[in-house]
Design a protein around this motif. Structure first.
Motif, short mmCIF file in Angstrom:
data_model
loop_
_atom_site.label_atom_id
_atom_site.label_comp_id
_atom_site.label_asym_id
_atom_site.label_seq_id
_atom_site.Cartn_x
_atom_site.Cartn_y
_atom_site.Cartn_z
N ILE A 290 24.73 39.43 33.56
CA ILE A 290 24.39 40.24 34.71
C ILE A 290 25.33 41.43 34.73
N ARG A 291 24.80 42.57 35.09
CA ARG A 291 25.60 43.79 35.19
C ARG A 291 25.89 44.04 36.66
N LEU A 292 27.14 43.84 37.06
CA LEU A 292 27.56 44.06 38.44
C LEU A 292 28.20 45.42 38.58
N TYR A 293 28.08 46.00 39.75
CA TYR A 293 28.77 47.25 40.04
C TYR A 293 29.12 47.29 41.51
N CYS B 209 32.77 43.65 42.05
CA CYS B 209 33.39 43.39 40.74
C CYS B 209 34.73 42.66 40.91
N LEU B 210 35.53 43.07 41.88
CA LEU B 210 36.82 42.40 42.08
C LEU B 210 36.63 40.95 42.51
N ALA B 211 35.63 40.69 43.34
CA ALA B 211 35.37 39.32 43.77
C ALA B 211 34.92 38.46 42.60
N ALA B 212 34.07 39.02 41.73
CA ALA B 212 33.63 38.27 40.56
C ALA B 212 34.80 37.98 39.63
N PHE B 213 35.67 38.96 39.44
CA PHE B 213 36.83 38.75 38.58
C PHE B 213 37.77 37.70 39.16
N ALA B 214 37.96 37.71 40.47
CA ALA B 214 38.87 36.76 41.10
C ALA B 214 38.37 35.33 40.96
N ARG B 215 37.06 35.13 40.99
CA ARG B 215 36.51 33.78 40.96
C ARG B 215 36.16 33.31 39.56
N GLY C 177 21.93 52.32 36.59
CA GLY C 177 20.68 52.74 37.21
C GLY C 177 20.86 53.08 38.67
N SER C 178 22.08 53.43 39.07
CA SER C 178 22.37 53.70 40.48
C SER C 178 23.52 54.70 40.57
N ARG C 179 23.57 55.44 41.66
CA ARG C 179 24.71 56.30 41.94
C ARG C 179 25.71 55.63 42.88
N HIS C 180 25.46 54.38 43.21
CA HIS C 180 26.30 53.67 44.16
C HIS C 180 27.20 52.66 43.46
N HIS C 181 27.62 52.96 42.24
CA HIS C 181 28.44 52.02 41.46
C HIS C 181 29.91 52.03 41.85
N GLU C 182 30.34 53.05 42.58
CA GLU C 182 31.72 53.16 43.06
C GLU C 182 32.74 53.22 41.92
N GLY C 183 32.28 53.70 40.77
CA GLY C 183 33.21 53.97 39.68
C GLY C 183 33.55 52.80 38.79
N VAL C 184 32.82 51.69 38.91
CA VAL C 184 33.14 50.53 38.08
C VAL C 184 31.87 49.70 37.83
#
Length: 295
Positions: free
Chosen positions: A49-52, A57-63, A108-115
């Motif tokens: 899955i591609r998260l942005y 992203c930080l929550a996925a990395f933490a868990r 596919g979005s402009r709402h990726h917040e840079g990551v």
């Protein structure tokens, strides 16, 4: 050239491990090369899955940092993602510093917040596994059942509310197209990692299993149900929400032990599913927070 003046044959180019998922223009803009992987790689068929979105992203990395496969970020996000990049270096996972336009195309979005992260997609739980994570009866426990809901932004908003109020999990039919996506995870702001998702194959069997575990089934309906602020809410409850417009199946409504409605002015037919869920969850939490030991 060789000593006799003949041209040497060119060596075959080395295949890039990023070729499948990364557009060529994003590769040209990158300024950090992936290091060779030394940790065991998943099978090629393992779904990803591609998260942005930064919080998602930080929550996925933490868990579940072990599921991380690739990281893309703009330069300005390096300070916020130092721990992620350090983990990538330690585990020899590649990351790419790219331009904003590259992330627009990757997500596919402009709402990726840079990551943007590529991660292994967690397998959905069976209902029995989800129930095993809940407190035993008669302790309070609230689960959500989504029937026909398909909008990823609604799902994301619902997961954010579910995480905020400490809901035990979300149930969806196996045949449903509803699944976690990058858009849903971004709207959930990290909530997608805190709320378990279970899929059920047989609706009747699932309802029977839930009742055997002490749960009552409540259908949320836009009208002609009991006022949620007055009705007796059982401590162990499954709240069923249907898709906007079509609503939930008549079979589920008929199978419900109670029907609940949010009273309103009548100026509009109803709230959307995300707003409705937040109201129901807040009212349940108000009733049962002491029983659940919540602050």
């Amino acid at each position: 050239m060789t000593d006799d003046g003949k041209r040497r044959p060119r060596s075959a180019p080395v295949a890039s491990p990023w070729k499948v998922r990364t557009p060529p223009d994003a590769l040209r803009q990158s300024r950090a090369s992936p290091s060779p992987r030394t940790d065991p790689a998943p099978a090629r068929s393992a779904p990803e899955i591609r998260l942005y979105g930064l919080n998602a992203c930080l929550a996925a990395f933490a868990r579940r940092a072990h599921d991380l496969r690739k990281v893309y970020l703009v330069e300005s996000r390096i300070p916020a993602l130092k721990s992620v990049l350090a983990w990538c270096v330690q585990h020899r996972l590649g990351y790419r510093v790219v331009e904003t336009g590259d992330l627009d195309r990757l997500t596919g979005s402009r709402h990726h917040e840079g990551v943007c992260f590529d991660l292994r997609r967690p397998a959905p739980l069976a209902l029995t596994d989800l129930l095993a994570t809940q407190p035993a009866a008669p302790a309070a426990s609230l689960l959500l059942w989504l029937d026909g809901v398909g909008n990823p932004h609604n799902l994301g908003a619902l997961l954010r509310s579910a995480a905020h109020f400490g809901i035990g999990g979300v149930i969806v039919p196996r045949a449903s197209s509803l699944d976690l996506s990058g858009a849903a995870a971004r709207v959930a702001e990290g909530g997608a990692e805190a709320v378990a998702l279970a899929r059920v194959d047989d609706e009747a069997q699932a309802l029977a299993a839930l009742r055997a575990a002490g749960y009552a089934i409540a259908a949320s309906v836009p009208r002609d149900g009991s006022d949620v602020f007055i009705a007796d809410l059982p401590p162990r409850l499954v709240l069923v929400f249907g898709a906007e417009g079509e609503g939930m199946s008549t079979a589920l409504i008929a199978a419900a032990d109670l029907r609940l409605t949010i009273p309103g002015s009548g100026a509009v037919e109803s709230l959307n599913i995300a707003a409705s869920a937040a109201v129901f969850l807040a009212e349940y939490r108000r009733r049962w927070s002491v029983v659940k030991g919540a602050s």
